[in-house]
Design a protein around this motif. Structure first.
Motif, mmCIF file in Angstrom:
data_model
loop_
_atom_site.group_PDB
_atom_site.id
_atom_site.type_symbol
_atom_site.label_atom_id
_atom_site.label_comp_id
_atom_site.label_asym_id
_atom_site.label_seq_id
_atom_site.Cartn_x
_atom_site.Cartn_y
_atom_site.Cartn_z
ATOM 1 N N ALA A 116 0.835 -1.202 0.000
ATOM 2 C CA ALA A 116 0.000 0.000 0.000
ATOM 3 C C ALA A 116 0.873 1.256 0.000
ATOM 4 C CB ALA A 116 -0.936 -0.007 1.205
ATOM 5 N N GLU A 117 1.961 1.238 0.768
ATOM 6 C CA GLU A 117 2.868 2.390 0.791
ATOM 7 C C GLU A 117 3.522 2.588 -0.577
ATOM 8 O OE1 GLU A 117 5.629 1.834 3.991
ATOM 9 O OE2 GLU A 117 4.050 1.971 5.520
ATOM 10 N N GLN A 118 3.925 1.482 -1.222
ATOM 11 C CA GLN A 118 4.524 1.588 -2.553
ATOM 12 C C GLN A 118 3.517 2.165 -3.546
ATOM 13 O OE1 GLN A 118 5.850 -2.346 -3.503
ATOM 14 N NE2 GLN A 118 7.772 -2.153 -2.368
ATOM 15 N N ARG A 119 2.312 1.662 -3.481
ATOM 16 C CA ARG A 119 1.281 2.156 -4.400
ATOM 17 C C ARG A 119 0.948 3.614 -4.125
ATOM 18 N NH1 ARG A 119 -2.008 -3.394 -4.147
ATOM 19 N NH2 ARG A 119 -0.829 -4.490 -5.738
ATOM 20 N N GLN A 120 0.929 3.990 -2.846
ATOM 21 C CA GLN A 120 0.663 5.388 -2.506
ATOM 22 C C GLN A 120 1.787 6.273 -3.041
ATOM 23 O OE1 GLN A 120 -2.108 6.561 -1.212
ATOM 24 N NE2 GLN A 120 -1.361 8.648 -1.338
ATOM 25 N N ALA A 121 3.035 5.821 -2.915
ATOM 26 C CA ALA A 121 4.168 6.599 -3.443
ATOM 27 C C ALA A 121 4.057 6.728 -4.963
ATOM 28 C CB ALA A 121 5.493 5.927 -3.057
ATOM 29 N N GLU A 122 3.676 5.641 -5.647
ATOM 30 C CA GLU A 122 3.506 5.680 -7.107
ATOM 31 C C GLU A 122 2.375 6.630 -7.490
ATOM 32 O OE1 GLU A 122 4.279 4.745 -11.083
ATOM 33 O OE2 GLU A 122 5.468 4.434 -9.277
ATOM 34 N N ILE A 123 1.302 6.599 -6.721
ATOM 35 C CA ILE A 123 0.168 7.504 -6.983
ATOM 36 C C ILE A 123 0.610 8.953 -6.811
ATOM 37 C CG2 ILE A 123 -2.044 8.279 -6.030
ATOM 38 C CD1 ILE A 123 -2.680 5.305 -5.514
ATOM 39 N N GLU A 124 1.359 9.227 -5.748
ATOM 40 C CA GLU A 124 1.826 10.602 -5.521
ATOM 41 C C GLU A 124 2.770 11.049 -6.634
ATOM 42 O OE1 GLU A 124 3.446 10.587 -1.563
ATOM 43 O OE2 GLU A 124 1.458 10.362 -0.647
ATOM 44 N N LEU A 126 2.805 9.927 -9.785
ATOM 45 C CA LEU A 126 1.982 10.166 -10.974
ATOM 46 C C LEU A 126 1.167 11.449 -10.838
ATOM 47 C CD1 LEU A 126 0.741 6.537 -11.706
ATOM 48 C CD2 LEU A 126 2.369 7.873 -13.046
ATOM 49 N N HIS A 127 0.695 11.717 -9.628
ATOM 50 C CA HIS A 127 -0.074 12.946 -9.404
ATOM 51 C C HIS A 127 0.796 14.172 -9.638
ATOM 52 C CE1 HIS A 127 -2.004 16.213 -7.234
ATOM 53 N NE2 HIS A 127 -3.152 15.527 -7.296
ATOM 54 N N SER A 128 2.030 14.139 -9.126
ATOM 55 C CA SER A 128 2.916 15.296 -9.335
ATOM 56 C C SER A 128 3.255 15.446 -10.819
ATOM 57 C CB SER A 128 4.188 15.156 -8.490
ATOM 58 O OG SER A 128 4.929 14.025 -8.901
ATOM 59 N N THR A 129 3.427 14.309 -11.520
ATOM 60 C CA THR A 129 3.697 14.371 -12.959
ATOM 61 C C THR A 129 2.503 14.973 -13.695
ATOM 62 O OG1 THR A 129 5.110 12.421 -12.796
ATOM 63 C CG2 THR A 129 4.317 13.001 -14.980
ATOM 64 N N LEU A 130 1.320 14.529 -13.351
ATOM 65 C CA LEU A 130 0.117 15.073 -13.995
ATOM 66 C C LEU A 130 -0.080 16.554 -13.669
ATOM 67 C CD1 LEU A 130 -2.415 12.152 -13.527
ATOM 68 C CD2 LEU A 130 -1.452 12.982 -15.661
ATOM 69 N N THR A 131 0.223 16.924 -12.441
ATOM 70 C CA THR A 131 0.085 18.334 -12.054
ATOM 71 C C THR A 131 1.054 19.192 -12.863
ATOM 72 O OG1 THR A 131 -0.532 17.653 -9.828
ATOM 73 C CG2 THR A 131 0.155 19.915 -10.097
ATOM 74 N N ALA A 132 2.294 18.726 -12.993
ATOM 75 C CA ALA A 132 3.285 19.474 -13.774
ATOM 76 C C ALA A 132 2.862 19.546 -15.237
ATOM 77 C CB ALA A 132 4.659 18.819 -13.644
ATOM 78 N N SER A 133 2.347 18.426 -15.753
ATOM 79 C CA SER A 133 1.889 18.426 -17.149
ATOM 80 C C SER A 133 0.715 19.374 -17.337
ATOM 81 C CB SER A 133 1.471 17.019 -17.564
ATOM 82 O OG SER A 133 2.575 16.139 -17.501
ATOM 83 N N ALA A 134 -0.184 19.371 -16.372
ATOM 84 C CA ALA A 134 -1.348 20.263 -16.469
ATOM 85 C C ALA A 134 -0.913 21.720 -16.440
ATOM 86 C CB ALA A 134 -2.324 19.969 -15.336
ATOM 87 N N GLN A 135 0.138 22.020 -15.684
ATOM 88 C CA GLN A 135 0.617 23.393 -15.628
ATOM 89 C C GLN A 135 1.315 23.781 -16.936
ATOM 90 O OE1 GLN A 135 3.072 23.420 -12.133
ATOM 91 N NE2 GLN A 135 1.326 23.558 -10.738
#
Length: 187
Positions: A116-124, A126-135
């Protein structure tokens, strides 16, 4: 130890009757006298039980009854102690089994938590990548629009040039076809 004879008063108490009834039955021969070295008249306990239809333990010495009860209680206690030790053994086995199950569940929980911690880190991530892409998306859209306009203008220029070359080639072909055949062969 069981007594074999009792006094007249004890016989009356055991049978639940009067002294006169005991004496009368002795005279009639319904009760047997007991031969003892002691003074007084004694009644045979077995004949008293038979004459009055008393239970086999009637008139039994209290110490004998107590000894029988004590023996029975000791046997019951031993049985209960044995049962208790069996129950304790069964409980210990059950506890051991449950401890094994708990250990297995704790291991599974630790593995699940790590995943769960690994998946949460992967989600975070991907979220930061998507946020940067959205910007970056608006500036990319502007660049894409500029590149699109540039390519469209280049394509239009190329189309115009191709159309001009095609028109020139048609004109040259028409001029070539307009020449007599023998000039076409000769070049």
């Amino acid at each position: 130890m069981e007594r074999r004879h009792v006094t007249l008063a004890e016989a009356a108490a055991i049978a639940g009757t009067s002294l006169d009834t005991i004496r009368r039955r002795l005279r009639k021969g319904e009760l047997e006298k007991a031969q003892t070295n002691q003074r007084g008249i004694f009644v045979d306990l077995a004949s008293l039980r038979a004459a009055f239809e008393l239970p086999d333990d009637a008139g039994q010495d209290e110490s004998a009854k107590t000894a029988e009860i004590e023996t029975a209680l000791k046997a019951a206690i031993k049985g209960l102690e044995k049962k208790l030790s069996e129950m304790r053994l069964a409980q210990a086995q059950t506890d051991l089994k449950h401890r094994d199950q708990v250990a297995g569940l704790e291991t599974s929980l630790a593995v699940a938590s790590a995943l769960a911690e690994q998946r949460q880190a992967e989600i975070e991530r991907l979220h930061s990548t998507l946020t940067a892409s959205a910007q970056q998306l608006p500036s990319m859209e502007v660049r894409l629009a500029a590149l699109q306009d540039e390519h469209v203008s280049e394509l239009r220029a190329l189309q115009s040039r191709m159309e001009a070359e095609a028109a020139q080639a048609r004109d040259e072909l028409a001029a070539w076809k307009a020449r007599p055949w023998w000039r076409r062969l000769a070049g």
